[in-house]
Design an enzyme around this catalytic site. Sequence first.
Site, PDB file in Angstrom:
ATOM      1  N   MET A   1      27.197  -4.642   2.187  1.00  0.00           N
ATOM      2  CA  MET A   1      27.564  -3.638   1.210  1.00  0.00           C
ATOM      3  C   MET A   1      28.910  -4.028   0.600  1.00  0.00           C
ATOM      4  SD  MET A   1      28.565   0.411   1.755  1.00  0.00           S
ATOM      5  CE  MET A   1      27.389   0.583   3.016  1.00  0.00           C
ATOM      6  N   PRO A   2      28.956  -4.299  -0.703  1.00  0.00           N
ATOM      7  CA  PRO A   2      30.225  -4.631  -1.356  1.00  0.00           C
ATOM      8  C   PRO A   2      31.115  -3.399  -1.484  1.00  0.00           C
ATOM      9  CG  PRO A   2      28.350  -5.347  -2.681  1.00  0.00           C
ATOM     10  CD  PRO A   2      27.821  -4.485  -1.592  1.00  0.00           C
ATOM     11  N   PHE A   3      32.391  -3.598  -1.212  1.00  0.00           N
ATOM     12  CA  PHE A   3      33.392  -2.540  -1.394  1.00  0.00           C
ATOM     13  C   PHE A   3      34.469  -3.105  -2.305  1.00  0.00           C
ATOM     14  CE2 PHE A   3      37.293  -0.297  -0.480  1.00  0.00           C
ATOM     15  CZ  PHE A   3      36.879   1.020  -0.461  1.00  0.00           C
TER      16      PHE A   3
END
Length: 76
Positions: A1-3
């Site tokens: 999951m990109p943050f």
Amino acid sequence: MPFVSIRLAGSATKEQKAGVVADVTASLVTRLGKNPAAVQIVIEEVSTENYGAGGQLIADRDAPKPREDADAVPSQ
């Protein structure tokens, strides 16, 4: 999951921030093949009085400069 964390000196409108979120999300989908539902983005607005660069506050750097000729006597 990109943050993704984005800090802005000053502020932006809700519409501007929504555009940035849409653009960054689209880039991660296009460039990295990420699921858009998994992209998390935080935008933090930092007061220009709390942000410095080049040895001075951004608020002071961007403040209007007083006109040097403001007290000058008009020539006749």
